[in-house]
Design an enzyme around this catalytic site. Structure first.
Site, mmCIF file in Angstrom:
data_model
loop_
_atom_site.group_PDB
_atom_site.id
_atom_site.type_symbol
_atom_site.label_atom_id
_atom_site.label_comp_id
_atom_site.label_asym_id
_atom_site.label_seq_id
_atom_site.Cartn_x
_atom_site.Cartn_y
_atom_site.Cartn_z
ATOM 1 N N SER A 2 0.851 -1.186 0.000
ATOM 2 C CA SER A 2 0.000 0.000 0.000
ATOM 3 C C SER A 2 0.891 1.243 0.000
ATOM 4 O O SER A 2 1.722 1.383 -0.900
ATOM 5 C CB SER A 2 -0.961 -0.051 1.187
ATOM 6 O OG SER A 2 -1.997 0.882 1.036
ATOM 7 N N GLU A 41 -8.974 -5.497 -4.445
ATOM 8 C CA GLU A 41 -8.356 -4.442 -3.639
ATOM 9 C C GLU A 41 -9.400 -3.590 -2.905
ATOM 10 O O GLU A 41 -9.273 -3.308 -1.715
ATOM 11 C CB GLU A 41 -7.491 -3.540 -4.524
ATOM 12 C CG GLU A 41 -6.235 -4.193 -5.085
ATOM 13 C CD GLU A 41 -5.080 -4.207 -4.088
ATOM 14 O OE1 GLU A 41 -5.271 -3.769 -2.945
ATOM 15 O OE2 GLU A 41 -3.987 -4.642 -4.461
ATOM 16 N N HIS A 55 -7.541 -5.810 -0.174
ATOM 17 C CA HIS A 55 -6.350 -5.011 0.110
ATOM 18 C C HIS A 55 -5.803 -5.360 1.492
ATOM 19 O O HIS A 55 -6.545 -5.449 2.467
ATOM 20 C CB HIS A 55 -6.718 -3.528 0.059
ATOM 21 C CG HIS A 55 -5.567 -2.599 0.235
ATOM 22 N ND1 HIS A 55 -4.598 -2.428 -0.722
ATOM 23 C CD2 HIS A 55 -5.218 -1.777 1.263
ATOM 24 C CE1 HIS A 55 -3.712 -1.544 -0.307
ATOM 25 N NE2 HIS A 55 -4.064 -1.136 0.904
#
Length: 515
Positions: A194, A322, A418
């Site tokens: 990330s 995600e 995610h």
């Protein structure tokens, strides 16, 4: 560099670094040294400055506890963790080593945590490096860097991208000291997810980071990099919450946690700034690396296409779903309206007719799927894929992956969301936040997949080969991480074609002529 020597007092390992001697502990079969300062505390006269070299100490310094985290935004209660921490030694590293002695020559992995450039601390249990170090036979390093206004606000009188400069300082510390812990400074792999993956991408483009690592793993790279004008405008809004100007002189008078709260206030109402800030405002993204022309001369995609990563081995990839994590957090799972889907397509689909092209490309998709697809593609999936393509364009090599295994936690609502890759890579499946995704008792499937990922990552760090072929623009071979290992053509072909030819420029301040 000062000479390094390993000593042991019973079960308490000792090493000597350039700044002084350290005494650690033994945990899970590896030596652990926590809370080692790699730069002076960035407070007082050094607040908002580039990191400064740490002063040495006499005697043996205990390295048994994590250093205090930098000031945090309010997401997930992280601000309380930083408020409750004593001390200002925000900039510290932690080292796990199975063989902490000079000459061991072990590969080194350096982790950069994510958190939207506004939260993140190395002391979270999911980032414990013992399992990677022990099973991979390598040295693991984690560290803190400044986030939010302290690290990324674009302020008058301060260098840009202070959080990235902290990362460079940590890597310089690794270069100068890791031999004492058994590591080889010529075999350093930097990896992150990330905002950590975006940081890895930025480091690949930063001249001051050149030569500090040999390999890189960028997990779920966000496409958000700011122009100076956009970043300065957001900083001005943060300062205005306190009735101040966005200058070092004004903001140095504000307690760090009060400054973080001002950033939270701006992020909470960022949609009201949409006409000026554009796409980031709709996703409440207040901080990101700034393409300032100096610390970060150009975007990572441009830098890699120009050959900046030609000598760096690269893994880059993303999860399949995600956006799902954010959809669940926002209470939108199964609740996305047609209007919300159309708004997302209008805002984030590429090109003037991107919304229509998405609808045509996914004719069976309802509002929920379209909403998730375009958000996933804009923020993480396509920036990650294009980073690999840029690396190849610039004459380098890249391996691409996608995590497709659905998280079993909470009845499977998260999909391959995610952040799911982080506990799987570290092997910490039931510590901290990962328990929500994976469940309190990890299944054999989860343990097996985690072992596959750890094996791939540590083999890449040691030898440059993760176990599947490099990506190329003809075959697009991609490793799918699931209960059954698969290598196939890149699976998100429809999205790839929709985004073909798109670039990821620094995001502008709308209505402003960028210099």
């Amino acid at each position: 560099m000062a000479s390094a020597a390993f000593e042991s007092t019973g079960s308490e390992p000792e090493v000597r670094t350039a700044a002084g001697a350290l005494r650690g502990t033994v945990d899970a079969g590896v030596a652990v040294f926590r809370g080692i300062p790699f730069a002076e505390p960035p407070v007082g006269a050094l607040r908002f400055a580039a990191p400064q070299p740490v002063r040495g100490w006499d005697g043996v310094r205990p390295a048994v506890a994590y250093g205090p985290p930098p000031p945090q935004a309010g997401h997930f209660g992280m601000d309380a963790l930083s408020r409750d921490a004593a001390g200002a030694d925000w900039l510290t590293v932690n080292v796990w080593s199975p063989e902490p002695r000079p000459g061991a020559g072990l590969a080194v992995m350096v982790w950069i945590q994510g958190g939207a450039y506004s939260i993140g601390m190395s002391s979270l249990p999911e980032y414990d490096g013992a399992r990677l170090a022990r099973d991979g036979g390598l040295v693991m390093v984690t560290f803190n860097y400044r986030v939010g206004i302290e690290g990324f606000a674009h302020l008058d009188g301060a260098p840009a991208n202070r959080g990235l400069l902290d990362q460079v300082a940590a890597l310089e510390w690794v270069r100068d000291n890791i031999r004492a812990f058994g590591g080889d400074p010529g075999r350093v792999t930097v990896f992150g997810e990330s905002a950590g993956g975006g940081s890895v991408a930025a480091l690949l483009a930063m001249p001051c980071a050149a030569g500090l690592f040999r390999r890189a793993i960028a997990q779920s790279v966000p496409g958000t990099f700011f122009s100076p004008a956009l970043a300065a405008d957001i900083a001005a809004a943060c300062a205005a919450e306190l009735g101040l100007r966005p200058t070092v002189a004004d903001l140095s008078t504000v307690a760090p946690n009060e400054l973080s709260a001002a950033g939270d206030a701006v992020a909470a109402k960022s949609a009201s700034f949409a006409e000026r800030w554009g796409q980031p405002a709709h996703r409440s993204i207040a901080f990101a690396p700034v393409v300032d022309g100096d610390v970060l001369p150009v975007t990572p995609w441009q830098a890699l296409a120009d050959g900046a990563g030609r000598d760096i081995d690269l893994i880059v990839g993303h999860t399949r779903d995600e956006q799902r994590l954010f959809t669940v957090i926002e209470g939108l799972l199964g609740q996305v309206t047609q209007e919300q889907a159309e708004t997302a397509l209008r805002l984030f689909a590429p090109g003037p007719d991107g919304a229509r092209r998405y609808r045509d490309a996914f004719p069976a998709a309802g509002p929920d799927e379209l909403y998730e697809l375009v958000n996933s593609d804009w923020l993480f999936r396509m920036p990650s894929l294009h980073l690999a393509t840029a690396q190849i364009t610039g004459g380098g090599r890249a391996h691409v992956y996608e995590l497709t295994w659905p998280a079993p936690g909470m009845g499977g609502v998260f999909g391959a969301c995610h952040g799911l890759d982080v506990p799987l890579v570290f092997g910490n499946l039931s510590s901290g936040q990962p328990a929500v995704l994976i469940g309190e008792s990890p299944s054999p499937a989860a343990e097996g997949l985690s072992a596959d990922l750890r094996t791939a990552w540590t083999a890449f760090a040691a030898h440059g080969d993760p176990g599947w072929p490099a990506y190329d623009v003809e075959h697009r071979l991609t490793r799918l991480f699931d209960t059954r290992p698969t290598v196939t053509a890149y699976p998100e072909e429809t999205s790839r074609l929709l985004w073909q030819g798109q670039s990821f420029p620094a995001l502008p301040l709308l209505g402003h002529a960028e210099m």
